[in-house]
Design an enzyme around this catalytic site. Structure first.
Site, PDB file in Angstrom:
ATOM      1  N   LYS A  85       0.714  -1.549  15.135  1.00  0.00           N
ATOM      2  CA  LYS A  85      -0.641  -1.913  15.576  1.00  0.00           C
ATOM      3  C   LYS A  85      -1.210  -3.084  14.774  1.00  0.00           C
ATOM      4  O   LYS A  85      -2.216  -3.676  15.175  1.00  0.00           O
ATOM      5  CB  LYS A  85      -1.576  -0.710  15.504  1.00  0.00           C
ATOM      6  CG  LYS A  85      -1.910  -0.222  14.107  1.00  0.00           C
ATOM      7  CD  LYS A  85      -2.908   0.920  14.179  1.00  0.00           C
ATOM      8  CE  LYS A  85      -3.313   1.378  12.779  1.00  0.00           C
ATOM      9  NZ  LYS A  85      -4.360   2.420  12.838  1.00  0.00           N
ATOM     10  N   ASP A  86      -0.577  -3.442  13.638  1.00  0.00           N
ATOM     11  CA  ASP A  86      -1.055  -4.562  12.828  1.00  0.00           C
ATOM     12  C   ASP A  86      -0.497  -5.908  13.286  1.00  0.00           C
ATOM     13  O   ASP A  86      -0.911  -6.948  12.765  1.00  0.00           O
ATOM     14  CB  ASP A  86      -0.677  -4.363  11.362  1.00  0.00           C
ATOM     15  CG  ASP A  86      -1.478  -3.265  10.683  1.00  0.00           C
ATOM     16  OD1 ASP A  86      -2.557  -2.913  11.215  1.00  0.00           O
ATOM     17  OD2 ASP A  86      -1.038  -2.760   9.637  1.00  0.00           O
ATOM     18  N   ALA A 109     -14.167   0.561  10.373  1.00  0.00           N
ATOM     19  CA  ALA A 109     -14.167  -0.896  10.511  1.00  0.00           C
ATOM     20  C   ALA A 109     -13.533  -1.331  11.823  1.00  0.00           C
ATOM     21  O   ALA A 109     -13.433  -2.516  12.102  1.00  0.00           O
ATOM     22  CB  ALA A 109     -13.419  -1.526   9.333  1.00  0.00           C
ATOM     23  N   SER A 110     -13.107  -0.371  12.638  1.00  0.00           N
ATOM     24  CA  SER A 110     -12.421  -0.658  13.898  1.00  0.00           C
ATOM     25  C   SER A 110     -13.434  -0.851  15.025  1.00  0.00           C
ATOM     26  O   SER A 110     -14.259   0.039  15.287  1.00  0.00           O
ATOM     27  CB  SER A 110     -11.465   0.492  14.240  1.00  0.00           C
ATOM     28  OG  SER A 110     -11.108   0.491  15.599  1.00  0.00           O
ATOM     29  N   CYS A 129     -10.384 -10.693  18.502  1.00  0.00           N
ATOM     30  CA  CYS A 129     -10.293  -9.602  17.535  1.00  0.00           C
ATOM     31  C   CYS A 129     -11.562  -8.755  17.521  1.00  0.00           C
ATOM     32  O   CYS A 129     -11.593  -7.690  16.912  1.00  0.00           O
ATOM     33  CB  CYS A 129     -10.006 -10.151  16.141  1.00  0.00           C
ATOM     34  SG  CYS A 129     -11.272 -11.288  15.522  1.00  0.00           S
ATOM     35  N   SER A 179       0.840  -1.202   0.000  1.00  0.00           N
ATOM     36  CA  SER A 179       0.000   0.000   0.000  1.00  0.00           C
ATOM     37  C   SER A 179       0.876   1.253   0.000  1.00  0.00           C
ATOM     38  O   SER A 179       2.041   1.215   0.414  1.00  0.00           O
ATOM     39  CB  SER A 179      -0.907   0.014   1.234  1.00  0.00           C
ATOM     40  OG  SER A 179      -0.146   0.261   2.407  1.00  0.00           O
ATOM     41  N   THR A 207      -8.619   5.682  -0.465  1.00  0.00           N
ATOM     42  CA  THR A 207      -9.966   5.166  -0.711  1.00  0.00           C
ATOM     43  C   THR A 207     -10.950   5.686   0.324  1.00  0.00           C
ATOM     44  O   THR A 207     -12.072   6.112  -0.002  1.00  0.00           O
ATOM     45  CB  THR A 207      -9.958   3.628  -0.695  1.00  0.00           C
ATOM     46  OG1 THR A 207      -9.093   3.152  -1.725  1.00  0.00           O
ATOM     47  CG2 THR A 207     -11.355   3.069  -0.901  1.00  0.00           C
ATOM     48  N   ARG A 208     -10.547   5.679   1.587  1.00  0.00           N
ATOM     49  CA  ARG A 208     -11.462   6.132   2.642  1.00  0.00           C
ATOM     50  C   ARG A 208     -11.727   7.637   2.547  1.00  0.00           C
ATOM     51  O   ARG A 208     -12.851   8.089   2.742  1.00  0.00           O
ATOM     52  CB  ARG A 208     -10.893   5.773   4.014  1.00  0.00           C
ATOM     53  CG  ARG A 208     -10.738   4.273   4.206  1.00  0.00           C
ATOM     54  CD  ARG A 208     -10.336   3.939   5.621  1.00  0.00           C
ATOM     55  NE  ARG A 208      -9.721   2.622   5.699  1.00  0.00           N
ATOM     56  CZ  ARG A 208      -9.516   1.960   6.823  1.00  0.00           C
ATOM     57  NH1 ARG A 208      -9.872   2.501   7.974  1.00  0.00           N
ATOM     58  NH2 ARG A 208      -8.944   0.775   6.807  1.00  0.00           N
ATOM     59  N   ARG A 251     -12.721  -0.814  18.119  1.00  0.00           N
ATOM     60  CA  ARG A 251     -12.373   0.166  19.151  1.00  0.00           C
ATOM     61  C   ARG A 251     -13.003   1.521  18.837  1.00  0.00           C
ATOM     62  O   ARG A 251     -13.680   2.125  19.689  1.00  0.00           O
ATOM     63  CB  ARG A 251     -10.842   0.303  19.231  1.00  0.00           C
ATOM     64  CG  ARG A 251     -10.362   1.420  20.161  1.00  0.00           C
ATOM     65  CD  ARG A 251      -8.846   1.598  20.062  1.00  0.00           C
ATOM     66  NE  ARG A 251      -8.437   1.975  18.712  1.00  0.00           N
ATOM     67  CZ  ARG A 251      -8.373   3.232  18.268  1.00  0.00           C
ATOM     68  NH1 ARG A 251      -8.709   4.233  19.065  1.00  0.00           N
ATOM     69  NH2 ARG A 251      -7.970   3.490  17.041  1.00  0.00           N
ATOM     70  N   ARG A 252     -12.791   2.002  17.624  1.00  0.00           N
ATOM     71  CA  ARG A 252     -13.353   3.304  17.253  1.00  0.00           C
ATOM     72  C   ARG A 252     -14.870   3.280  17.299  1.00  0.00           C
ATOM     73  O   ARG A 252     -15.511   4.238  17.738  1.00  0.00           O
ATOM     74  CB  ARG A 252     -12.854   3.704  15.862  1.00  0.00           C
ATOM     75  CG  ARG A 252     -11.374   4.087  15.837  1.00  0.00           C
ATOM     76  CD  ARG A 252     -10.876   4.308  14.429  1.00  0.00           C
ATOM     77  NE  ARG A 252      -9.460   4.713  14.434  1.00  0.00           N
ATOM     78  CZ  ARG A 252      -8.604   4.449  13.461  1.00  0.00           C
ATOM     79  NH1 ARG A 252      -9.015   3.787  12.386  1.00  0.00           N
ATOM     80  NH2 ARG A 252      -7.344   4.840  13.542  1.00  0.00           N
ATOM     81  N   ARG A 306     -13.665   0.039   4.463  1.00  0.00           N
ATOM     82  CA  ARG A 306     -12.348  -0.580   4.304  1.00  0.00           C
ATOM     83  C   ARG A 306     -11.624   0.109   3.153  1.00  0.00           C
ATOM     84  O   ARG A 306     -12.176   0.891   2.402  1.00  0.00           O
ATOM     85  CB  ARG A 306     -12.486  -2.082   4.000  1.00  0.00           C
ATOM     86  CG  ARG A 306     -12.931  -2.951   5.178  1.00  0.00           C
ATOM     87  CD  ARG A 306     -11.847  -3.189   6.208  1.00  0.00           C
ATOM     88  NE  ARG A 306     -10.583  -3.604   5.611  1.00  0.00           N
ATOM     89  CZ  ARG A 306     -10.288  -4.844   5.194  1.00  0.00           C
ATOM     90  NH1 ARG A 306     -11.191  -5.801   5.318  1.00  0.00           N
ATOM     91  NH2 ARG A 306      -9.117  -5.134   4.685  1.00  0.00           N
ATOM     92  N   GLY A 307     -10.354  -0.243   2.978  1.00  0.00           N
ATOM     93  CA  GLY A 307      -9.558   0.329   1.910  1.00  0.00           C
ATOM     94  C   GLY A 307      -8.409   1.145   2.458  1.00  0.00           C
ATOM     95  O   GLY A 307      -8.316   1.403   3.668  1.00  0.00           O
ATOM     96  N   ASN A 308      -7.505   1.562   1.585  1.00  0.00           N
ATOM     97  CA  ASN A 308      -6.370   2.357   2.033  1.00  0.00           C
ATOM     98  C   ASN A 308      -6.811   3.786   2.338  1.00  0.00           C
ATOM     99  O   ASN A 308      -7.988   4.144   2.181  1.00  0.00           O
ATOM    100  CB  ASN A 308      -5.232   2.299   1.014  1.00  0.00           C
ATOM    101  CG  ASN A 308      -5.622   2.871  -0.347  1.00  0.00           C
ATOM    102  OD1 ASN A 308      -6.425   3.803  -0.435  1.00  0.00           O
ATOM    103  ND2 ASN A 308      -5.058   2.322  -1.406  1.00  0.00           N
TER     104      ASN A 308
END
Length: 312
Positions: free
Chosen positions: A91-92, A136-137, A249, A20, A162-163, A139-140, A157-159
């Site tokens: 974080k990943d 998509a989180s 997750c 990415s 994209t978002r 947590r958020r 989703r997306g980079n």
């Protein structure tokens, strides 16, 4: 596939990464730091690797196995010797790394905060009632529900590009992104950072990590000079919080550590995915044993949060 046995002084270091734009920007930061530390060494060879998380973009990560899906193919290549080291957004990475792999170095932390992208507002309070916010989180999503239960939350989703485009074209009224990624991608102009106190970040947010094989002394020695000790200490504390909580997750968990004047403050939270509650805890102590302080925060949160939340 096995790697070359030639010494690093005579061949390029092979660095694995996602392909990415943000991942490539991060790997170039690492390769630049390594070039400065080893000016006589050949330039690094950057090896883009497509991960499961990159291939599947129509479902939330929690539905397909979690954020570790951005790392597992890269880690497999590292274990196989196809690359010498890997660069990840910290974080990943999964809480428990595959046997034989270690986080060998981290770059100085970029801004760890979440950021609001919303043409109509620069604050969460100012977002129009009933607006559609994409994230998509887990947590958020939980933190947004606590602050603004009136908002419509939908997966996105997306980079980064994209978002941002999905907000710009009106598909969403707002979204939340990591400030660090926006800065590194050169897209931070319209971002409104959110206070850490309101939106505690993911463990490792804003940190670029270099992962190596535990027994590869040559590569470990090669990357050691670029390690930022204070950031590494913060990451150890935050990952210690995760290790104690051991949530799935689908469990909203956050952890953040700050070091000032030789002391470290570690904060963590666990949230109910359905919005029924948020449990927070913080500790402050000497910076010499960050993992122990992180463990203490994790243990306090584990005691406070209902068991069903961590098993969600």
């Amino acid at each position: 596939m096995s790697g070359s046995t030639a010494p690093l002084e005579e061949r390029p270091l092979r660095i694995g990464t996602r392909g990415s734009p943000l991942a490539l920007a991060q790997v170039h930061l690492v390769s630049g730091a390594l070039a400065a530390a080893h000016p006589a060494a050949p330039p690094a060879d950057i090896v883009p690797i497509v991960t499961t998380g990159d291939r599947i973009t129509d479902r939330p990560l929690a539905d397909i196995g979690g954020k570790g899906l951005f790392a597992k193919e890269i880690e497999a290549a590292l274990l196989a010797g196809a690359i010498d080291c890997a660069v990840h957004s910290a974080k990943d990475l999964e809480t428990v790394l595959p046997d034989g792999l270690v986080i060998a170095a981290v770059l100085p932390r970029e801004d760890p905060r979440d950021a609001l992208i919303c043409p109509a507002s620069r604050t969460m309070e100012g977002i129009p009632r009933g607006a559609r916010l994409g994230t998509a989180s887990v947590r958020r999503k939980s933190l947004v529900r606590a602050l603004r239960p009136d908002l419509q939350i939908a997966p996105i989703r997306g980079n980064i590009g994209t978002r941002l485009d999905k907000v710009a074209n009106g598909e969403f009224d707002a979204t939340l992104l990591a400030m660090a990624g926006l800065i590194r991608a050169g897209c931070a102009g319209d971002a409104a950072p959110l206070a850490v106190d309101d939106f505690l970040p993911s463990a490792g947010q804003g940190i670029v990590a270099v992962q190596c094989r535990a027994g590869d002394a040559a590569v470990l020695d090669h990357v050691a000079p670029i390690d930022h000790a204070e950031t590494m200490a913060a990451l150890r504390a935050e990952r210690a919080v995760l290790a104690v909580l051991d949530g799935s997750c689908r469990t909203p968990i956050a952890a953040h550590a700050e070091i000032r004047d030789g002391r470290i403050t570690v904060r963590g939270l666990v949230a109910d995915p359905g919005g029924a509650g948020i449990w927070r805890h913080g500790e402050r102590g000497p910076a010499g044993d960050p993992a122990a302080l992180g463990q203490a925060v994790g243990q306090a949160l584990r005691a406070a949060a209902p068991p069903a939340v961590l098993a969600a």
